[in-house]
Write an enzyme that holds these catalytic residues in place. Structure first.
Site, short mmCIF file in Angstrom:
data_model
loop_
_atom_site.label_atom_id
_atom_site.label_comp_id
_atom_site.label_asym_id
_atom_site.label_seq_id
_atom_site.Cartn_x
_atom_site.Cartn_y
_atom_site.Cartn_z
N THR A 139 47.03 49.33 -44.80
CA THR A 139 46.44 48.29 -43.96
C THR A 139 45.12 47.78 -44.52
O THR A 139 44.37 48.53 -45.16
CB THR A 139 46.21 48.83 -42.54
N TYR A 142 42.25 54.45 -36.89
CA TYR A 142 43.47 53.90 -37.49
C TYR A 142 43.28 53.66 -38.98
O TYR A 142 44.05 54.12 -39.82
CB TYR A 142 43.87 52.60 -36.79
#
Length: 325
Positions: free
Chosen positions: A117, A141
């Site tokens: 990501t 995250y």
């Protein structure tokens, strides 16, 4: 040789599985269906319901099917949720990835493609952000994904396993003609939420923060169509199979749109006004993140075919209007 796709019943995973089977690849999907859907898996791929962290199960699948490549999508992806429950993210995204890598090494898997990501960069890199820029994730995250990247890099230095790490920017859109799209329960992705609101499936859209240092005060993101991203995975695998070295590459279009840009585009294409409500910033959200994707284009031969926010929004709205699961 067969490919094991973890999380292949999920949003990005199912589009990638469809692209792979269209290219005559044999695909085994491993998914616990906690956020994925059996209906999203094409009939010519085999679905195994189970946990990616189950080393015995993964090892059995690798041995039984002579798996030569793993594409790893399974994980949790909501930034704000990770801030409130970091241990879940370190378990689901990091610890289970470690177990999967362990099974891959023990089973002699040659190629590993990891779903990462842009959240690994944080907000202090250049615009557009390059793969060599500092990594300073602002959320559990992003950190859970970055730790997984480091594990994979370290393991591949000492084992005959090569990897491609693809750092996604904001994935959106759908393939409504083939009947798959983003059906994640309670999804927080902006285009998904706005599409639901435009079609009367939500009452309103929240804008989290209007005081960012951007041209209209809202966050800027680089949106990429899920079908273009699916192709990038197939090309990354082909590169590894052809003897290419391990690499880390950004997957985005190189153009940023603000939250308000996106909402106005949804209104224009849907032909309806949205009830837009502003609220405080969410923890962990950087002001602006846009990709430099030149490495993916040069090393993978990746040429996106969508490339505009209009095409992404149009496909998302069409899927949402006629979705079947």
């Amino acid at each position: 040789m067969p490919i094991l796709v973890t999380g292949g019943a999920g949003y990005i995973g199912s589009h990638t599985v469809l692209d792979l089977v269209d290219a005559d690849e044999a695909v085994i999907v491993l998914d616990d269906l906690s956020s994925g859907f059996e209906a999203a898996v094409p009939p010519n791929a085999r679905l195994v319901v189970g946990d990616v962290g189950d080393v015995m199960l993964v090892s059995r699948l690798i041995a039984e099917h002579n798996i030569d490549a793993i594409i790893h999508f399974a994980g949790s992806i909501v930034v704000s949720e990770s801030v409130g429950d970091p241990l879940h993210y370190y378990l689901n995204n990091t610890s289970k990835t470690r177990s999967l890598i362990e099974a891959a090494v023990a089973g002699g898997v040659s190629h590993f493609i990891f779903s990462s990501t842009a959240a690994v960069y944080g907000s202090e890199g250049s615009l557009p952000v390059r793969e060599g820029d500092p990594v300073r994730p602002q959320s559990p995250y992003g950190r859970s994904k970055l730790i997984s990247e480091w594990m994979l890099e370290d393991v591949c230095r000492v084992h005959p396993l090569r990897y491609a790490i693809l750092r996604y920017f904001n994935v959106a859109g759908a393939d409504p003609q083939r009947g798959i799209g983003q059906a994640t329960r309670g999804a927080s992705h902006l285009i998904k939420v706005a599409s639901e609101a435009a079609l009367g499936k939500r009452q309103f859209v929240e804008v989290f923060g209007t005081d960012y240092p951007t041209y209209d005060g809202t966050c800027i993101r680089d949106y990429i169509h899920v079908k273009d991203l699916a192709v990038a995975h197939r090309l990354a695998l082909a590169r590894l199979r052809n003897g290419g070295s391990s690499l880390t590459a950004n997957c985005g279009y190189g153009r940023g749109y603000s939250v308000m840009d996106v909402l106005r585009t949804v209104e224009q294409i849907a032909g309806s006004k949205l009830d837009i409500r502003t609220t405080a910033r969410r923890a962990g959200d950087p002001a602006a993140v846009v990709a430099d994707s030149s490495l993916a284009r040069s090393e993978l031969g990746w040429t996106p075919i969508f490339g505009t926010i209009d095409a992404i929004v149009r496909s998302a709205l069409e899927w949402e209007r006629f979705r079947s699961y």
